[in-house]
Each structure stands twice: as structure tokens, then as C-alpha cells.
Motif scaffolding. Sequence first.
Motif, short mmCIF file in Angstrom:
data_model
loop_
_atom_site.label_atom_id
_atom_site.label_comp_id
_atom_site.label_asym_id
_atom_site.label_seq_id
_atom_site.Cartn_x
_atom_site.Cartn_y
_atom_site.Cartn_z
N GLN A 1 0.83 -1.21 0.00
CA GLN A 1 0.00 0.00 0.00
C GLN A 1 0.87 1.26 0.00
OE1 GLN A 1 -3.16 -0.76 -0.48
NE2 GLN A 1 -2.51 -2.90 -0.20
N SER A 2 0.25 2.34 -0.40
CA SER A 2 0.86 3.66 -0.35
C SER A 2 -0.23 4.65 0.01
CB SER A 2 1.47 4.03 -1.70
OG SER A 2 0.45 4.15 -2.69
N LEU A 3 0.14 5.90 0.27
CA LEU A 3 -0.89 6.91 0.51
C LEU A 3 -1.78 7.05 -0.71
CD1 LEU A 3 1.08 9.68 2.44
CD2 LEU A 3 -0.38 7.88 3.38
N THR A 4 -1.20 6.88 -1.89
CA THR A 4 -1.99 6.98 -3.12
C THR A 4 -3.05 5.89 -3.18
OG1 THR A 4 -0.17 8.00 -4.36
CG2 THR A 4 -1.89 6.89 -5.63
N THR A 5 -2.69 4.64 -2.90
CA THR A 5 -3.69 3.57 -2.95
C THR A 5 -4.74 3.77 -1.88
OG1 THR A 5 -2.37 2.09 -1.53
CG2 THR A 5 -2.06 1.90 -3.91
N TRP A 6 -4.34 4.24 -0.70
CA TRP A 6 -5.33 4.49 0.35
C TRP A 6 -6.27 5.63 -0.04
CZ3 TRP A 6 -2.12 4.05 5.52
CH2 TRP A 6 -1.96 2.68 5.83
N ARG A 7 -5.73 6.63 -0.71
CA ARG A 7 -6.58 7.74 -1.18
C ARG A 7 -7.61 7.22 -2.18
NH1 ARG A 7 -2.52 10.66 -2.64
NH2 ARG A 7 -2.09 11.33 -0.51
N GLU A 8 -7.16 6.33 -3.06
CA GLU A 8 -8.07 5.74 -4.04
C GLU A 8 -9.11 4.85 -3.35
OE1 GLU A 8 -5.24 3.77 -6.49
OE2 GLU A 8 -4.79 5.56 -7.69
#
Length: 231
Positions: free
Chosen positions: A79-86
Amino acid sequence: MSLRPEYKTYHFAGHDEHVLCFGAEYSRQILIIPPLFDEMNRCRRMLVQAMRGLAERNVGSLLIDLPGCNESLAALEQQSLTTWREAVSAAASQLGATHIASLRGGVLIDGGAIDLPHWRLAPAKGSSLLKTMIRTRIAGDKEAGKATSEVELMGAAKTASIELAGNLLGPAMVAELASAEPAEVAKLTLRTLGQDIAGSTLWLRPEPQDDPTMSAAIAADLDQWSASCGG
């Protein structure tokens, strides 16, 4: 009216992720983005009690489980902040969220539903969260008789996953945390702990604890706020 929780799911990246819900029948549905990493566990009971308080006021709420956290089948290190944002965007869309409320590091990923009214409590920068987890790792290594430095850990994180405060984080997550700031949103309300919201810094406690005063204050404020901005 039942104050018992329900469990729903949202689909993201090939997995069904869980959401804890209260008051699914109400028109206002506040998607709550909790603090991140170990801070999430320390605040969960307080947030669940706040959700009960919202249901008593005829306001629905949804507490998201992020991919890689709690009962998720996804791997945290992927995971990354980007995937969590999505993931936040997917949950908001699929579950009909009308408002977004985020705490601490949750503000770093609440931009996934940028068009909804946002309420933020005690926002945290990504670099602050990262430094705290690195200090925890260094202290733990020291107790085990191993010398570790921030430079070494950040260097290792460029090419491989590293364990920080009990979390196995991949290179993308560490890199994004180092510079992450809350996204700008059109409809934003900021709240300060101890001024706007009574309560204590549960995320700094060594163990998960409760704070009924804080739960009640958050419920009351979210009710008034959500009613005033499109509820």
C-alpha cells in the motif's frame, strides 16, 4: 432505533474491504477516516463511541478499514498513501458518503473524495508520522542491542520494505509519507483538540484507551457541522 453496529464492504483492487457502520438508514452518512498506523488502534474505541453518539442524533457514519489494515486480505507493504486515497474514493462512492471526517494522518488520504464537505481534527503531516515511527524503531533496536540510524532506515526503505512501529511499509509508502501534506479541498472545516473539541491525545498513549468526553464532543460537533453544510 438500533445502536448496534453493522458491517458493510466496499470493493477495491480485487478485495472486499470492511466498513463499520451505524445508522445506515439516515440521509447523512459521514465517512470517517481514522488516524493511520498504530495511532489508528489507539483511537478506534473512541471513534466507535462517537459513531454511536451520531446515531443517537439520527446521523449515519461509516468507519473505513483501509487496505492492508485490520481484517484486510491485502498486504500492507503493497500500500501507499496513493492507494489508500483511491480506496477512500471507492468507499465514499460505493457507500453513498455525504461528508468526510478525518483525524490526524487520515487527513493525508481524505482527498480521495475531494468534492464532499471535509472536517479535519488535529491534522498531521506525513513527515511527522514517519519520524515518530522511525524513533520507535530506533528505540526498539537499541533495547535489542542493535544500533540503527534514521539515515540507514531511510536508505533501506528506498529499495525494500521496512518494519516501523509494527508496520511493514513498502518503499512507496515511506517515500510518500516523507513529504505528504493534506490536500486542499473546497469545503473544509478544521478543528483543534482542546479548543474546538474537548478530549485527550489518545494517539500518543502507549495502549488503546477510551475518552467518553472526546467521543461526545466529536459526535455533537459532527452533527452540527454536517447539518450546516449540505445535510
